[in-house]
Design a protein around this motif. Structure first.
Motif, mmCIF file in Angstrom:
data_model
loop_
_atom_site.group_PDB
_atom_site.id
_atom_site.type_symbol
_atom_site.label_atom_id
_atom_site.label_comp_id
_atom_site.label_asym_id
_atom_site.label_seq_id
_atom_site.Cartn_x
_atom_site.Cartn_y
_atom_site.Cartn_z
ATOM 1 N N GLY A 199 38.218 36.936 39.382
ATOM 2 C CA GLY A 199 38.637 37.263 40.709
ATOM 3 C C GLY A 199 40.125 36.737 40.901
ATOM 4 N N LEU A 200 40.819 35.762 40.271
ATOM 5 C CA LEU A 200 42.219 35.540 40.409
ATOM 6 C C LEU A 200 42.919 36.365 39.694
ATOM 7 N N ALA A 201 42.597 36.727 38.464
ATOM 8 C CA ALA A 201 43.454 37.741 37.696
ATOM 9 C C ALA A 201 43.564 38.906 38.332
ATOM 10 N N ILE A 202 42.497 39.825 38.970
ATOM 11 C CA ILE A 202 42.614 40.906 39.729
ATOM 12 C C ILE A 202 43.660 40.670 41.006
ATOM 13 N N THR A 203 43.482 39.661 41.615
ATOM 14 C CA THR A 203 44.191 39.321 42.842
ATOM 15 C C THR A 203 45.662 39.057 42.423
ATOM 16 N N ILE A 204 46.125 38.287 41.345
ATOM 17 C CA ILE A 204 47.402 38.178 40.893
ATOM 18 C C ILE A 204 48.074 39.715 40.540
ATOM 19 N N VAL A 205 47.376 40.506 39.722
ATOM 20 C CA VAL A 205 47.752 41.862 39.386
ATOM 21 C C VAL A 205 47.931 42.669 40.813
ATOM 22 N N LEU B 15 42.936 48.597 47.444
ATOM 23 C CA LEU B 15 42.718 48.010 46.364
ATOM 24 C C LEU B 15 43.007 46.322 46.912
ATOM 25 N N THR B 16 43.874 46.144 47.837
ATOM 26 C CA THR B 16 43.897 44.780 48.305
ATOM 27 C C THR B 16 42.554 44.269 48.972
ATOM 28 N N PHE B 17 42.020 45.133 49.613
ATOM 29 C CA PHE B 17 40.721 44.600 50.202
ATOM 30 C C PHE B 17 39.656 44.498 49.125
ATOM 31 N N LEU B 18 39.508 45.274 48.215
ATOM 32 C CA LEU B 18 38.846 45.222 47.137
ATOM 33 C C LEU B 18 38.896 43.876 46.284
ATOM 34 N N ALA B 19 40.156 43.494 45.988
ATOM 35 C CA ALA B 19 40.590 42.697 45.317
ATOM 36 C C ALA B 19 40.171 41.118 46.061
ATOM 37 N N LEU B 20 40.489 41.130 47.236
ATOM 38 C CA LEU B 20 40.165 39.975 48.179
ATOM 39 C C LEU B 20 38.526 39.681 48.251
ATOM 40 N N LEU B 21 38.133 41.039 48.178
ATOM 41 C CA LEU B 21 36.512 40.833 48.319
ATOM 42 C C LEU B 21 35.868 40.324 47.253
ATOM 43 N N ILE B 22 36.480 40.676 45.963
ATOM 44 C CA ILE B 22 35.889 40.010 44.625
ATOM 45 C C ILE B 22 36.180 38.641 44.563
ATOM 46 N N LEU B 23 37.476 38.242 44.972
ATOM 47 C CA LEU B 23 37.635 36.895 44.818
ATOM 48 C C LEU B 23 36.871 36.012 45.684
ATOM 49 N N LEU B 24 36.579 36.419 46.995
ATOM 50 C CA LEU B 24 35.701 35.970 47.902
ATOM 51 C C LEU B 24 34.384 35.692 47.496
ATOM 52 N N LEU C 117 55.297 31.486 41.457
ATOM 53 C CA LEU C 117 54.665 30.111 40.986
ATOM 54 C C LEU C 117 54.004 29.337 42.297
ATOM 55 N N LEU C 118 55.077 29.379 43.325
ATOM 56 C CA LEU C 118 54.608 28.718 44.612
ATOM 57 C C LEU C 118 53.461 29.369 45.413
ATOM 58 N N GLY C 119 53.208 30.849 45.068
ATOM 59 C CA GLY C 119 52.198 31.488 45.754
ATOM 60 C C GLY C 119 51.095 31.210 44.876
ATOM 61 N N LEU C 120 51.013 31.122 43.712
ATOM 62 C CA LEU C 120 50.015 30.661 42.666
ATOM 63 C C LEU C 120 49.428 29.343 43.101
ATOM 64 N N GLY C 121 50.413 28.257 43.208
ATOM 65 C CA GLY C 121 49.926 27.061 43.760
ATOM 66 C C GLY C 121 49.143 27.102 45.136
ATOM 67 N N LEU C 122 49.878 27.729 46.138
ATOM 68 C CA LEU C 122 48.856 28.105 47.152
ATOM 69 C C LEU C 122 47.695 28.491 47.205
ATOM 70 N N PHE C 123 47.605 29.392 46.446
ATOM 71 C CA PHE C 123 46.386 30.114 45.890
ATOM 72 C C PHE C 123 45.481 29.126 45.397
ATOM 73 N N PHE D 112 37.061 48.412 39.242
ATOM 74 C CA PHE D 112 36.456 47.611 40.479
ATOM 75 C C PHE D 112 35.113 47.713 40.531
ATOM 76 N N CYS D 113 34.196 48.735 40.299
ATOM 77 C CA CYS D 113 32.861 48.957 40.277
ATOM 78 C C CYS D 113 32.415 48.118 39.000
ATOM 79 N N VAL D 114 32.731 47.865 38.104
ATOM 80 C CA VAL D 114 32.248 47.064 37.209
ATOM 81 C C VAL D 114 32.375 45.585 37.478
ATOM 82 N N LEU D 115 33.597 45.221 37.830
ATOM 83 C CA LEU D 115 33.881 43.964 38.133
ATOM 84 C C LEU D 115 33.338 43.546 39.348
#
Length: 796
Positions: free
Chosen positions: A30-36, A286-295, A378-384, A677-680
């Motif tokens: 989830g984090l990897a997808i959101t980062i990309v 893509l943003t919605f799907l990435a956040l959905l997978i992270l959630l 890096l600051l964003g990842l820390g907040l993340f 995204f379907c597989v993930l």
């Protein structure tokens, strides 16, 4: 205390390796997808931000009327820019851009070396002021006011001249135009909507002395005065149009598109010169799907932690009995969650670094791994990490820590039904989303296969188009054609202005002189052999004359069925009739009728089309049908033949079928991204289902033990545990089908020719979802059924 909590958290992870591994894997993905995706979104939104006056720069859009299908054109007539600058006070600067040969490749000769140049544009000098294009060598950009001058980008100057100083030297374009190099400008950034290798003087073009209000082929940018009203300026643009074009001839209107919207908000517009057009809808999806997978990954963590809670309740109860406060237990659980998410973040960063090259290859982007090391990233990842830890650890931390010692030490105490219902609801949503994605990916791939297998009305296979833009003289072109015909690997040869898959000239077809609306007609100046070469079906009449005598003013045309349907003729009735075509007058006569064929993308319905022999446009391509036995050898023969006839132009070719595939590049990218995204999403949803199955097995382990002692079989217990989960998946399928049907029906509306949404697509998605769920749950169910009942009953 902090170190102690970390030690306890680490021991807990090592003790429960399966659960810990699943947690870390789900969160990492989830984090990897959101980062990309975050890098992708940042890159897409960074387009054109480097220009100083970006807030005042606008592109002129042309909105056509019904006769041109209400298209939005990114190009305007040549007369627009000077008229706007002269008549509208708020227009500070204006510049026109014309793509060389309306999109044809330029043949550039420097000394004795030939080059192919796809990015040569003819521009007004004010373009340099509007976009602050930096001249690094040579004269001021104002030298481009002189005809036959050109400025080169740094990389292009190096390619053409090596280490020599290019200023003052000459390049030959298409064996016709000698252009003096007056300057070298800094290369455009990769995130710029305009990106040119060579900028020629607009005063060298046909449109400079007598700019027209009819030929809408010139991308036009204006810079407004600071704080100027865009709405007022657009109203004044209509006044300028009324001043110069009669109402009867106004087939278009104007609007201004802010530079900041050129990249992301131009999908669906026509004639954009940008080679990199984004799509804001794609970014949002893509943003919605990435956040959905992270959630979902965070929810899975909570489910898995809850499944472990039965084993940890006594630990919590003992600690609370011995005086541990709820606050200390919250800190302890958050330490464990923070450790899991930190490990997941590190792994996620590693996965994202591995994914970036593949993502670039799929999307055509230029994301750099070094972007991950920027301070803001890096600051964003820390907040993340902080937010993910708080969300993922909220339930186990507060639910377990706030329970009373009596409740957690009482093994008969059950969790609240509301909590269980919530977890089941989340699993339903996860699988509903997965089913929607399965349907979407299936339909997208079916549509792609349909387009690839669709009968186009002509045969593009084994047909090659060779560019002749750099050849001057009809005699040399004819010699080249004869040489190509002599090759045993070539069966048919014809010259043409264009071919299906690229745009040709646009004119208007009229029923008679009283027809004020007309029909848009694509016209292609071509040889008679083109009908046979493309394998078009001749419905009536014959092809164009093989030879057209000098001085012959009659224009012969071969129309498609769409055109004569508009005229009101049958194919046989149309033969020999004169037809009124804009620019042809009454001198056009119909010699033949071909069946309709798809000369554009299947996104658009078939329009009116005409092959003609009016010498108004150059025949820019030699079309050849070749034998497919050895294409590599055939291409080598074609190249050798070309170079033996033409020594001062480079050989460039394209296969017609490959060119058609280019029209569906976006759909292929969407299908591939959708598949990923379907597989993930399915994988992460399975983690959630696994967590809930583990929780249920944990809750019912004593019941399972009693049933086994009373003679229940392993299969019977596995069926009992699996049955409830399959019900959840069935509910998810019921919810997903209407949503998937609505979404894909809406997506398919963008295609004039499309597949039908049959029941088999939904049946396949439902069966696949049930199979995946059964496979996921059965592992945990069988494991619980095989457990020794003595271990679960010995505490009773």
């Amino acid at each position: 205390m902090f170190n102690n909590n970390l030690k306890i958290a680490w021991r807990s992870l090592r003790t429960n390796r399966l659960f810990s591994g699943i947690n870390i894997l789900g969160l990492s993905l989830g984090l990897a997808i959101t980062i990309v995706l975050f890098l992708f979104i940042s890159y897409e939104r960074s387009f054109d931000t480097e220009y100083e006056q970006k807030k005042d720069i606008f592109r002129v859009l042309v909105h056509t009327d019904e006769s041109y299908d209400k298209q939005v054109l990114c190009t305007a007539p040549a007369a627009v820019a000077p008229a706007l600058k002269t008549d509208i006070p708020t227009v500070k600067k204006a510049a026109r851009i014309l793509r060389h040969g309306f999109g044809e490749t330029a043949f550039v000769k420097v000394g004795n070396t030939n080059f192919l140049e796809k990015e040569l544009y003819w521009c007004d000098p004010e373009l340099f002021e509007i976009f602050n294009i930096q001249i690094v060598e040579g004269k001021s950009y104002k030298a481009l006011e002189r005809p036959n001058t050109v400025a080169l980008s740094q990389s292009t100057a190096k390619k053409y001249f090596g280490g020599e100083n290019p200023i003052g030297k000459t390049i030959l374009v298409d064996n016709e135009d000698h252009l003096e190099v007056i300057g070298v400008f800094k290369d455009f950034a990769s995130n710029s909507s305009i990106s040119y290798n060579a900028i020629g003087s607009f005063s060298s073009t046909f449109a400079y002395k007598e700019p027209s209000w009819g030929n809408s082929s010139f991308e036009t940018y204006v810079q407004l005065e600071p704080n100027a009203s865009v709405a007022t300026t657009e109203m004044q643009m209509q006044t300028v149009l009324d001043k110069n074009v009669d109402k009867a001839g106004q087939w278009f209107s104007f609007s201004l598109q802010p530079l900041e919207k050129v990249h992301l908000f131009s999908a669906g517009y026509v004639n954009s010169y940008s080679n990199n057009i984004g799509d804001i809808a794609e970014i949002r999806n893509l943003t919605f799907l990435a956040l959905l997978i992270l959630l979902i990954a965070c929810v899975n963590y909570m489910n898995l932690m809850t499944a472990k809670s039965q084993k940890r309740t006594k630990d919590v109860g003992i600690n609370k009995t011995l005086g541990a406060s709820s606050k200390s237990l919250v800190v302890r659980f958050y330490a464990e969650t923070g450790l899991v998410t930190f490990i997941s973040l590190l792994i996620g960063i590693g996965i994202s670094a591995l994914l970036i090259p593949a993502f670039n290859a799929i999307t055509g982007q230029e994301l750099q791994i070094s972007l991950l090391l920027r301070v803001e990233m890096l600051l964003g990842l820390g907040l993340f990490w902080l937010i993910t830890s708080l969300v993922a650890g909220s339930y186990p931390a507060f639910y377990l820590s706030r329970s009373s010692p009596k409740a957690v030490l009482n093994t008969g105490t059950n969790s609240g039904k509301g909590v269980i219902t919530l977890r089941k609801g989340l699993v339903v949503l996860q699988f509903a989303a997965s089913v929607v994605l399965i349907v979407a990916v299936t339909v997208i791939n079916q549509q792609l296969q349909f387009m690839q297998q669709q009968k186009l009305g002509y045969e593009p296979e084994n047909t090659i188009a060779v560019t002749t833009g750099g050849i001057r003289g009809a005699a040399i072109k004819q010699t080249l054609v004869e040489e190509f015909k002599s090759l045993s690997s070539v069966s048919d040869v014809a010259m043409a202005q264009g071919f299906p898959g690229i745009s040709v000239s646009g004119r208007m077809l009229f029923k008679n002189e009283n027809d004020e609306s007309g029909l848009q007609l694509s016209t292609n100046h071509s040889d008679a052999e083109v009908i046979e070469l493309l394998k078009l079906k001749l419905l009536a009449g014959k092809t164009l004359p093989l030879v057209k005598q000098e001085g012959d003013t009659l224009i012969e045309v071969v129309l498609n069925k769409k055109a004569i349907d508009y005229l009101g003729y049958s194919p046989k009735e149309a033969i020999g009739k004169n037809v009124l075509i804009g620019g042809f007058g009454n001198k056009a006569r119909i010699t033949g009728i071909v069946d309709d064929f798809n000369y554009e993308s299947l996104h658009r319905p078939i329009g009116a089309y005409a092959f003609h022999n009016f010498r108004s446009e150059a025949k820019s391509f030699v079309l050849m049908r070749v034998k497919s036995a050895d294409l590599t050898e055939t291409l080598n023969q074609l190249k050798s033949t070309f170079e033996s006839v033409i020594s001062d132009a480079a050989f460039e070719y394209v296969f017609l079928d490959k060119n058609m595939e280019r029209l569906y590049a976006q759909e292929r990218k969407t299908a591939f991204m959708g598949l990923i995204f379907c597989v993930l999403a399915i994988f992460v949803a399975c983690l959630g289902l696994f967590g809930l199955a583990a929780y249920t097995a944990e809750q019912r382990k004593k019941e399972i033990g009693v049933r086994k002692v009373l003679g229940a079989s392993v299969l019977g217990i596995a069926q009992m545990l699996s049955k409830d989960f399959l019900k959840l998946v069935l509910v998810a399928v019921t919810i997903a089908f209407p949503m998937a049907y609505w979404l894909m029906t809406k997506w398919l509306q963008d295609f004039a020719y499309r597949v039908d949404l049959g029941w088999t697509v939904f049946a396949l998605a439902g069966i696949l979802a049930l199979f995946i769920a059964l496979f996921t749950v059965s592992f945990q169910a069988i494991s619980a059924a095989l457990a020794n009942p003595v271990k679960s009953l010995r505490t009773e």
